[in-house]
Design a protein around this motif. Structure first.
Motif, PDB file in Angstrom:
ATOM      1  N   UNK A  73     -45.678 -63.521   5.036  1.00  0.00           N
ATOM      2  CA  UNK A  73     -46.969 -62.952   5.426  1.00  0.00           C
ATOM      3  C   UNK A  73     -47.856 -64.013   6.075  1.00  0.00           C
ATOM      4  N   UNK A  90     -38.137 -48.579   7.407  1.00  0.00           N
ATOM      5  CA  UNK A  90     -38.197 -47.530   6.393  1.00  0.00           C
ATOM      6  C   UNK A  90     -37.622 -46.290   7.053  1.00  0.00           C
ATOM      7  N   UNK A  93     -39.521 -42.784   6.928  1.00  0.00           N
ATOM      8  CA  UNK A  93     -40.921 -42.706   7.336  1.00  0.00           C
ATOM      9  C   UNK A  93     -40.979 -42.543   8.854  1.00  0.00           C
ATOM     10  N   UNK A 110     -59.310 -42.945   1.021  1.00  0.00           N
ATOM     11  CA  UNK A 110     -57.955 -43.462   0.915  1.00  0.00           C
ATOM     12  C   UNK A 110     -56.941 -42.615   1.661  1.00  0.00           C
ATOM     13  N   UNK A 112     -54.849 -41.518   4.836  1.00  0.00           N
ATOM     14  CA  UNK A 112     -54.334 -42.232   5.991  1.00  0.00           C
ATOM     15  C   UNK A 112     -54.821 -41.528   7.248  1.00  0.00           C
TER      16      UNK A 112
ATOM     17  N   UNK B 203     -52.778 -43.032   1.546  1.00  0.00           N
ATOM     18  CA  UNK B 203     -52.144 -44.327   1.711  1.00  0.00           C
ATOM     19  C   UNK B 203     -51.202 -44.624   0.546  1.00  0.00           C
ATOM     20  N   UNK B 204     -51.715 -44.438  -0.667  1.00  0.00           N
ATOM     21  CA  UNK B 204     -50.890 -44.747  -1.843  1.00  0.00           C
ATOM     22  C   UNK B 204     -49.659 -43.851  -1.877  1.00  0.00           C
ATOM     23  N   UNK B 206     -48.056 -42.614   0.718  1.00  0.00           N
ATOM     24  CA  UNK B 206     -47.082 -43.099   1.710  1.00  0.00           C
ATOM     25  C   UNK B 206     -46.383 -44.362   1.211  1.00  0.00           C
ATOM     26  N   UNK B 207     -47.106 -45.148   0.429  1.00  0.00           N
ATOM     27  CA  UNK B 207     -46.491 -46.372  -0.107  1.00  0.00           C
ATOM     28  C   UNK B 207     -45.337 -46.038  -1.055  1.00  0.00           C
ATOM     29  N   UNK B 210     -42.488 -45.624   1.166  1.00  0.00           N
ATOM     30  CA  UNK B 210     -42.088 -46.911   1.720  1.00  0.00           C
ATOM     31  C   UNK B 210     -41.247 -47.671   0.697  1.00  0.00           C
ATOM     32  N   UNK B 214     -37.233 -48.787   1.259  1.00  0.00           N
ATOM     33  CA  UNK B 214     -36.809 -50.159   1.462  1.00  0.00           C
ATOM     34  C   UNK B 214     -37.681 -51.049   0.578  1.00  0.00           C
ATOM     35  N   UNK B 217     -38.446 -54.618   1.985  1.00  0.00           N
ATOM     36  CA  UNK B 217     -39.418 -54.621   3.074  1.00  0.00           C
ATOM     37  C   UNK B 217     -40.814 -54.320   2.546  1.00  0.00           C
ATOM     38  N   UNK B 218     -40.881 -53.390   1.587  1.00  0.00           N
ATOM     39  CA  UNK B 218     -42.186 -53.023   1.041  1.00  0.00           C
ATOM     40  C   UNK B 218     -42.825 -54.228   0.342  1.00  0.00           C
ATOM     41  N   UNK B 219     -42.003 -54.973  -0.362  1.00  0.00           N
ATOM     42  CA  UNK B 219     -42.511 -56.166  -1.034  1.00  0.00           C
ATOM     43  C   UNK B 219     -43.030 -57.157   0.009  1.00  0.00           C
ATOM     44  N   UNK B 220     -42.248 -57.341   1.064  1.00  0.00           N
ATOM     45  CA  UNK B 220     -42.644 -58.286   2.114  1.00  0.00           C
ATOM     46  C   UNK B 220     -43.906 -57.821   2.826  1.00  0.00           C
ATOM     47  N   UNK B 221     -44.084 -56.497   2.897  1.00  0.00           N
ATOM     48  CA  UNK B 221     -45.279 -55.981   3.565  1.00  0.00           C
ATOM     49  C   UNK B 221     -46.496 -56.083   2.653  1.00  0.00           C
ATOM     50  N   UNK B 222     -46.293 -56.642   1.468  1.00  0.00           N
ATOM     51  CA  UNK B 222     -47.415 -56.901   0.584  1.00  0.00           C
ATOM     52  C   UNK B 222     -47.777 -55.756  -0.344  1.00  0.00           C
ATOM     53  N   UNK B 223     -46.910 -54.735  -0.461  1.00  0.00           N
ATOM     54  CA  UNK B 223     -47.213 -53.656  -1.398  1.00  0.00           C
ATOM     55  C   UNK B 223     -46.976 -54.135  -2.831  1.00  0.00           C
TER      56      UNK B 223
END
Lengths: 506, 336, 321
Positions: A73, A90, A93, A110, A112, B203-204, B206-207, B210, B214, B217-223
């Motif tokens: 990041x 993903x 998605x 919240x 989207x 948002x939550x 959709x997470x 996500x 994956x 990827x989700x971890x890397x995207x900061x989730x």
């Protein structure tokens, strides 16, 4: 001042040196091609540059300021983005959501805000000539080429100034490649720094402002466009192989004999098309080709794992069509797969189980009993024959060194009386000493009358063991001949698609 | 390189032009389910000479539906994250026993209702902690708590049945209707609608997808991957609490076996609804249809005067055929 | 295979569990160690123990393989047996019918998994409903009374041989030995291990991965049917809802016995030890007049703590290397 500048980057994995003091500077508005064979250290360099791993030593400067990336990041925040050949996505998605995961634009509650997100990506989609209809589709419905473009759009969206492309074209069609190159040119014109990694020589004059050749973890030269000819690049890339003379005592008589095993006009799109290999007994045929050239897939098809769509496979003149590896083995074919961990090892099982996995049926005694004494004896015999260093046959193979693991897998196939033995990357990632050992075993196999095929992207290896060489590129056979005639440079030139490449003999 | 051996999924190389929304829906999993549902409904209606619509039958159908649908909503979310919870049935029994005791002891709904939900949250959290902190695979962890919760039911109840549950729950959830629907059913539909909207638009939500698609990827995207997982288990706990409440409304009785076997019905409804056990794909709408089909099959065999025992057979067949078909359609173009 | 296919730390853990449970009860009342009590424990454990043996093979094959339908297979087979006996046909025929039915049901599971490629957990969830459903259909939902069956049949569940319960000595023990033999000494067992460890590598080494996995379901089916026969003989009834807890309990036993739920690491010996642990806990509780339901809870706790302990051991090992 360079936008990004690496100096003295060094990295070791275990005892193996992956990078040795690499220097690289890329300006804004420049496409810098990083050229090298598989294993030259390209991917290690990217992983360092994207913050996935830290270098042992050396510095990375961005806009002149030294930076240490804490994590991916962090590198992203500093403006670095990477587009890989197989994008991390993903699948279920939508395209739009893929681009925004973790950074969605939200309403106060919240929710989207898809419209706002779509509006934000619109300029970038326009810049990349992407249809906005794509935004609502699931990522999995896009081809890899489109997925890459989406990730480029994502990089732009996140204000990436340094975009790394990691062999992006290896699974793209010609049209997709053209489109990608046009986009890269536009990005570069927009003032971004592009680092483009490839092993395809033909791509260099099409996009490079500068090219850096990486050989064996070190930079063997950086040149600007027009400063270096294709021939010279080939010479540099083959550098490692210079001084490795072709096999001292080839067996041309054996290699010229009637092939015992052949694939003729075999096709399995998209992996390979119209491939013919003629493999004689008592000699080693080297198949040189870079990753993605379809060489392993040809082997997998011959081995009954992949269903070919056309062509034929012949063994001793008879057409065979194995429907499974089991059947292929019964017919007398052996295949040492390329990926040790994924396709070969039973990691937490004893060495003995690993050595004998492909011949269990030979040790079945009535009633259904496996002959353990026999298996252990066999394992011991193989261990001493192939000099596998382990306390005993019951040692869990995972605990052995990489070289001994690989020797074990090699022995799984080499110690059986196969008519034809295909060895795919038989020495990848192991130490020099073991490599030499395995090469000697390979020569012995050929001398004992086996039809041996060695698939490798390691040129010195191909030269060291092959009586005859077949070169593959992009799913086709592009050259074939005697190692001495082709020469290291000729082989590399054919594999990377240089203009001066030798032709397939008619 | 291994793409050859591992198989690559079939992909359109070019974007296909947009199809009509209706056509797309019918071709989708939900569309197939809706058609199945309609066919079943019509068949049962014709075969039962209208008995399907008798008031008593409709009510029991609708309440049964609600009791399954609410935990199924939670189960959908848990499975979307790539997990599973097989402790739901025991948990329902335990919450019914504890909550039932409260009610039987004369506590009012103002205390009892929050208690049901809090208990559910608590037991869900226990599952989450074992799975996340203990790194126990979800199926093993919840298999364990399934047994533990069942034991606790016995401890709470002794060997007696709990029968002195005030009828107030029945009155509120089953007898009271708003329009044609009992409150229980409205509640279930509200929960489903709410979470369908949450999953689709928030948002939550959709997470969650996500993460299931994956995790790396989700971890890397900061989730905050662990938080999402924890929340999903707590959520199914709360929903199980709600279902326990409705269950007491339907039959004001708790016995030691209350809820046993229930989780398999819930999972069947979710799986039938097209949610993939590997995570990342599935919808609440699908689960709604899945639940309706499960209930309709059980109800239908009674109405059609087929031996009620055929319902299991039918349900099993429907699951196999529908999942088998969708696997055949979406099967990756695999190497030999 | 060197050893008995079970991790040494897990073997130790199970023996400790067993020792603690037995020792604990013995402290309360030494009588529990009397021969009669030990055999009662064994009788208790035989049926679910047989289910667990079949489940071991399925889980060992990997790819998330589990068989949720073993209890249902036991019930349906038991019902078929009951119908044969009710018609006053020879009981041997009934047993044969039950075992064949078990094999067919297992084969159905295996084919749906291997040919249709549906995840086994979904396949067996569906067939669990279907088999229980069929059992109900065949019986009309009523238990079939078998108490008037030939004594030679009832002896399977109630008789004793040289002082030991018939089903322990002449069914469970031979089945255990056969399963252990199958796992440890045959090419099938070896192939199964390798398949569960790395199915791609196994396929490339010429192992018939699909056929092996399919076979595990058949084995689980036959053993489930056998468990159904034993319980019918023991209780003198054939119940269409038999072994309902067996579906999940058998999985719990296998995991407790050291199997990795993701395949490659199950062991018949481990499953037998785990069955013994559960039998002891179970019997001890009822012997000491605790409600036997504590058994369920104790199993749950043991299951979770044992996996966590294993995780801890592995984590430590990884840190060291």
């Amino acid at each position: 001042m360079s936008l990004v500048e690496l100096s003295g980057i060094t990295k070791h994995f275990g005892g193996v040196r992956a990078l040795a003091g690499v220097d690289l500077g890329v300006e804004a508005g420049e496409t810098h091609v990083l050229l090298g064979e598989n294993g030259a250290g390209k991917s290690t360099l990217i992983r360092i540059l994207t913050g996935a791993i830290a270098p042992d030593s050396g510095t990375i400067r961005i806009d002149g300021a030294a930076r240490v990336f804490r994590n991916p990041q962090h590198a992203q925040a500093l403006g670095i983005a990477a587009v890989y050949q197989e994008p991390l996505v993903y699948r279920h998605l939508t395209v739009l959501e893929n681009m925004f995961v973790g950074q969605e634009i939200c309403g106060p509650a919240g929710t989207v805000r898809r419209a706002a997100m779509a509006a934000t990506v619109l300029p970038w989609f326009r810049e990349l000539d992407l249809d906005t209809d794509l935004l609502a589709r699931p990522m999995s419905s896009l081809s890899i080429g489109y997925q890459q473009l989406v990730l480029i759009a994502q990089a732009l969206l996140r204000n990436a100034r340094i975009i790394i492309f990691d062999e992006p074209t290896s699974i793209l069609s010609a049209a997709e490649t053209d489109r990608l190159f046009a986009i890269i040119a536009r990005l570069r014109a927009g003032g971004r720094a592009i680092i483009y990694i490839t092993h395809r020589l033909a791509e260099v004059p099409r996009i490079a402002d500068h090219v850096t050749v990486l050989t064996d973890g070190a930079v063997s030269g950086t040149f600007s466009r027009g400063e270096i000819s294709e021939e010279q690049l080939v010479t540099l890339m083959a550098g490692k192989a210079r001084g490795h003379a072709p096999l001292a005592s080839p067996r041309p008589s054996a290699a010229e004999a009637e092939p015992v095993f052949s694939v003729l006009g075999l096709s399995a799109p998209p992996y390979f098309t119209d491939v013919s290999w003629r493999i004689p007994a008592g000699a080693v045929t080297g198949i040189y080709g870079l990753v993605g050239s379809g060489r392993s897939e040809v082997a997998l098809a011959a081995f009954g794992f992949l269903r070919p769509t056309g062509g034929e496979i012949r063994l001793d003149g008879r057409i065979i069509a194995p429907r499974s590896p089991k059947e292929a083995i019964r017919l007398g074919l052996g295949y040492l797969p390329e990926d040790r961990k994924l396709q070969g090892l039973f990691a937490n099982k004893p060495l003995e189980s690993n050595l004998t996995a492909n011949v269990l049926s030979r040790f079945v005694r009535a009633p259904m009993r496996l002959d353990f004494g026999g298996l252990m004896g066999e394992a011991r015999r193989v261990m001493s024959r192939y000099n596998i260093k382990a306390p005993n046959p019951l040692t869990v193979i995972r605990t052995l060194s990489g070289g001994n693991q690989q020797k074990g897998l090699f022995a799984r196939w080499a110690s059986r009386p196969f008519r034809v033995l295909i060895l795919d990357e038989p020495t990848r990632g192991i130490d020099v000493h073991t490599k030499d050992e395995i090469h000697a075993f390979i020569r012995n196999l050929a001398a004992s009358g086996v039809a041996v095929v060695v698939i490798s992207s390691d040129l010195p290896e191909v030269l060291a063991v092959s009586d005859r060489v077949i070169v593959m590129r992009e799913g086709r056979v592009v050259a074939e001949g005697w190692p001495r005639e082709l020469g290291a440079e000729g082989i590399v030139a054919a594999a990377v698609g240089a203009a001066e490449a030798p032709r397939v003999p008619a | 390189m291994m793409s050859g051996a591992r198989g690559r999924t079939r992909q359109a190389s070019k974007p296909i032009p947009g199809q009509a929304a209706l056509g797309r829906f019918i071709a989708s999993r939900e569309g197939v389910l809706l058609v199945t549902l309609l066919v079943l409904g019509v068949a049962i209606d014709l075969g039962s000479h209208g008995a399907l619509w008798y008031r008593a039958n409709v009510t029991s159908f609708l309440v049964d539906f609600a009791i399954t649908a609410i935990p199924a909503t939670g189960m959908t979310i848990v499975i979307l994250t790539g997990g599973i919870d097989v402790s739901t049935g025991s948990m329902l029994g335990l919450i019914a026993a504890l909550g039932g005791k409260l009610l039987a002891a004369g506590w009012g709904l103002a205390v009892a209702v929050p208690a049901f939900l809090l208990l559910g949250a608590l037991f869900g959290l226990v599952n989450a902690i074992i799975i996340i902190e203990g790194a126990v695979p979800p199926i093993v962890a919840t298999l364990g708590t399934l047994s533990i919760y069942r034991m606790l039911v016995f401890i709470v109840l002794g060997s007696a049945w709990l029968t002195d549950i005030p009828p107030v729950l029945t009155k509120i959830f089953v007898t009271t209707r708003l329009g044609p629907l009992p409150v229980a059913t409205l509640l279930a539909l509200a929960v489903m609608a709410g979470f369908a909207i949450f999953l689709r638009f928030f948002r939550a939500g959709r997470h969650i997808y996500a993460l299931g698609n994956n995790e790396e990827a989700a971890r890397l995207a900061g989730l905050d991957v662990l938080r999402i997982k924890r929340a999903s288990y707590v959520l199914i706990g709360i929903f199980t609490g709600l279902a326990a409440l409705l269950n007491l409304g339907e039959s004001p009785l708790v016995q030691t076996s209350t809820g046993s076997g229930f989780v398999l019905t819930v999972i069947a409804a979710v799986v039938l609804g097209g949610t993939e056990l590997s995570g990342g794909r599935g919808t609440i709408l699908g689960t709604l249809f899945g639940t309706l089909i499960v209930q309709l099959v059980q109800d239908g065999v009674v109405l059609l005067h087929i031996q009620p025992f055929w319902s299991g057979v039918l349900l099993g067949l429907i699951i196999l055929v529908s999942v088998g078909l969708s696997h055949a359609w979406h099967r990756p173009a695999e190497a030999a | 295979m060197g050893g008995i296919g079970i991790d040494r730390s897990r073997l130790l853990l199970l023996i400790v569990f067993l020792g603690v449970a037995l020792g604990g009860y013995a402290l309360i009342d030494l009588q529990i160690l009397a021969a009669g009590n030990l055999t009662s424990m064994a009788v208790f454990a035989v049926e679910v123990g047989i289910l667990a043996l079949g489940q071991t093979f399925v889980i060992c094959g990997g790819d998330g393989g589990v068989d949720l339908s073993v209890g249902a297979i036991a019930a349906l087979s038991q019902v078929l047996l009951g119908l044969v006996l009710k018609d006053r046909l020879p009981w041997e025929l009934g047993v044969l019918a039950a075992l064949c039915a078990g094999a067919v049901m297992g084969l159905a599971n295996g084919l749906a998994y291997a040919v249709l490629r549906i995840p086994s957990i979904i396949v067996t969830l569906a067939t669990m409903f279907a088999f229980y459903g069929l059992a109900l259909v065949f019986t009309g939902g009523i238990n079939i009374d078998l108490t008037a069956s030939p004594p030679s049949f009832l002896a399977i569940g109630q008789g004793s041989v040289i002082g030991l319960p018939f089903q322990v000595l002449l069914i469970y023990l031979p089945v255990f030995l056969a399963c252990a033999y199958l796992q440890l000494f045959t090419a099938f067992g070896r192939g199964l291990y390798l398949t569960g460890t790395n199915d791609l590598a196994a396929r490339l080494a010429g192992i018939g991965v699909n056929r092996i996995r399919c076979l595990t379901f058949v084995i689980a089916g036959v053993l489930a049917a056998l468990a159904g026969v034993v319980s019918a003989a023991r209780l003198g009834t054939a119940r269409p809802d038999a072994s309902e807890t067996g579906n999940l309990l058998s999985i719990a036993i296998v995991v407790l016995g050291g199997a990795d739920i993701f395949g490659g690491d199950g062991s018949v010996v481990g499953s037998v030890l785990a069955t013994m642990v559960i039998a002891v806990v179970d019997y001890g509780l009822s012997y000491n007049n605790f409600n036997p339901i504590y058994q369920a809870g104790v199993i749950g706790v043991i299951l979770i703590t044992s996996v966590m302990a294993q995780n801890l051991v592995r984590f430590r090992a990884r840190q060291r290397s």
